[in-house]
Scaffold this active site. Structure first.
Site, PDB file in Angstrom:
ATOM      1  N   ASP A  12       0.878  -1.170   0.000  1.00  0.00           N
ATOM      2  CA  ASP A  12       0.000   0.000   0.000  1.00  0.00           C
ATOM      3  C   ASP A  12       0.918   1.223   0.000  1.00  0.00           C
ATOM      4  O   ASP A  12       2.134   1.099  -0.207  1.00  0.00           O
ATOM      5  CB  ASP A  12      -1.013  -0.025   1.162  1.00  0.00           C
ATOM      6  N   HIS A  13       0.342   2.393   0.266  1.00  0.00           N
ATOM      7  CA  HIS A  13       1.154   3.621   0.233  1.00  0.00           C
ATOM      8  C   HIS A  13       2.257   3.595   1.288  1.00  0.00           C
ATOM      9  O   HIS A  13       3.362   4.071   1.059  1.00  0.00           O
ATOM     10  CB  HIS A  13       0.266   4.856   0.410  1.00  0.00           C
ATOM     11  N   CYS A  69       2.928  -3.272   4.101  1.00  0.00           N
ATOM     12  CA  CYS A  69       2.078  -2.149   4.512  1.00  0.00           C
ATOM     13  C   CYS A  69       2.711  -1.576   5.771  1.00  0.00           C
ATOM     14  O   CYS A  69       3.829  -1.958   6.129  1.00  0.00           O
ATOM     15  CB  CYS A  69       0.613  -2.575   4.709  1.00  0.00           C
ATOM     16  N   THR A  71       2.124  -1.744   9.162  1.00  0.00           N
ATOM     17  CA  THR A  71       2.415  -2.700  10.238  1.00  0.00           C
ATOM     18  C   THR A  71       2.594  -4.129   9.739  1.00  0.00           C
ATOM     19  O   THR A  71       3.011  -5.003  10.505  1.00  0.00           O
ATOM     20  CB  THR A  71       1.236  -2.744  11.235  1.00  0.00           C
ATOM     21  N   MET A  75      -2.347  -6.353   5.599  1.00  0.00           N
ATOM     22  CA  MET A  75      -1.997  -7.194   4.447  1.00  0.00           C
ATOM     23  C   MET A  75      -2.083  -8.676   4.825  1.00  0.00           C
ATOM     24  O   MET A  75      -2.588  -9.500   4.058  1.00  0.00           O
ATOM     25  CB  MET A  75      -0.574  -6.885   3.973  1.00  0.00           C
ATOM     26  N   HIS A 102       9.520 -23.538   9.778  1.00  0.00           N
ATOM     27  CA  HIS A 102       8.441 -24.199  10.525  1.00  0.00           C
ATOM     28  C   HIS A 102       7.074 -24.077   9.862  1.00  0.00           C
ATOM     29  O   HIS A 102       6.243 -24.965  10.014  1.00  0.00           O
ATOM     30  CB  HIS A 102       8.324 -23.601  11.933  1.00  0.00           C
ATOM     31  N   HIS A 137       6.652 -30.517  11.058  1.00  0.00           N
ATOM     32  CA  HIS A 137       6.103 -29.212  10.654  1.00  0.00           C
ATOM     33  C   HIS A 137       5.138 -29.364   9.474  1.00  0.00           C
ATOM     34  O   HIS A 137       4.173 -28.613   9.360  1.00  0.00           O
ATOM     35  CB  HIS A 137       7.234 -28.243  10.312  1.00  0.00           C
TER      36      HIS A 137
HETATM   37  C1  RB5 Z   1      -2.050   2.762   6.393  1.00  0.00           C
HETATM   38  O1  RB5 Z   1      -2.067   3.964   7.083  1.00  0.00           O
HETATM   39  C2  RB5 Z   1      -1.940   1.597   7.371  1.00  0.00           C
HETATM   40  O2  RB5 Z   1      -3.116   1.449   8.073  1.00  0.00           O
HETATM   41  C3  RB5 Z   1      -1.569   0.335   6.639  1.00  0.00           C
HETATM   42  O3  RB5 Z   1      -0.384   0.520   5.951  1.00  0.00           O
HETATM   43  C4  RB5 Z   1      -1.356  -0.913   7.476  1.00  0.00           C
HETATM   44  O4  RB5 Z   1      -0.478  -0.682   8.532  1.00  0.00           O
HETATM   45  C5  RB5 Z   1      -2.560  -1.647   7.864  1.00  0.00           C
HETATM   46  O5  RB5 Z   1      -2.527  -2.708   8.481  1.00  0.00           O
END
Ligand code: RB5
Length: 155
Positions: A12-13, A69, A71, A75, A102, A137
């Site tokens: 994402d961005h 993304c 965090t 995703m 694993h 595993h």
């Molecule tokens: C975008 O601001 C943020 O929410 C996204 O990149 C991600 O961390 C979502 O899980």
């Protein structure tokens, strides 16, 4: 090299800048890469890109993919809804290696707001270079896909 060997990448961005760097790194390492976007850091919804990449891995069209993304969480939530996709959020090379050894992780998810470029490259390399250990595993990974486990939970 077949199309199946082509490594997919999308973000994402928040993950865009690191995506561009890791795509170049994959190419420098000799991998064939297909960038599923986005092509700028304009704000977009991570699930659109996660589902697109995960569909391709789930169907077997491609064996592996990389998602980024902020965090890594959004995703991974979206990608892991697809059968046969095992998307692992890794923030150290050790976690990436264990996700392969694993858990046979076929999608690597990077938390781009929490890892720098150097760490990102090391995480990617660990995921690429570590084989699945199999054995006990393999039994555990097979249980992830079992419908009977999922329905039992609901009863
Ligand atoms: C975008 O601001 C943020 O929410 C996204 O990149 C991600 O961390 C979502 O899980």
């Amino acid at each position: 090299m077949t199309n199946k060997d082509t490594i997919l990448i999308a973000s994402d961005h928040a993950g865009f800048e690191l995506k561009e760097k890791l795509e170049a790194e994959l190419e420098a390492l000799g991998y064939d890469v297909e960038d599923l976007g986005p092509s700028s850091d304009a704000s977009i919804d991570y699930a659109d890109y996660a589902h697109h990449l995960a569909e391709r891995v789930s169907s077997g069209e491609n064996a592996r993919g990389v998602l980024l993304c902020g965090t890594g969480l959004g995703m991974s939530y979206a990608a892991n809804r697809h059968p046969h996709v095992r998307a692992a959020v890794a923030w150290t090379p050790e976690i990436a290696a264990l996700a392969r050894e694993h858990n046979d992780a076929n999608v690597l998810v990077l938390p781009a707001r929490f890892v720098g470029e150097k760490e990102g490259r090391a995480i990617l390399k660990a995921w690429l270079d570590t084989p699945f250990a199999g054995g006990r595993h393999a039994r555990r990974v097979a249980k992830i896909e079992l419908d009977e486990h999922l329905t039992r939970e609901k009863q």
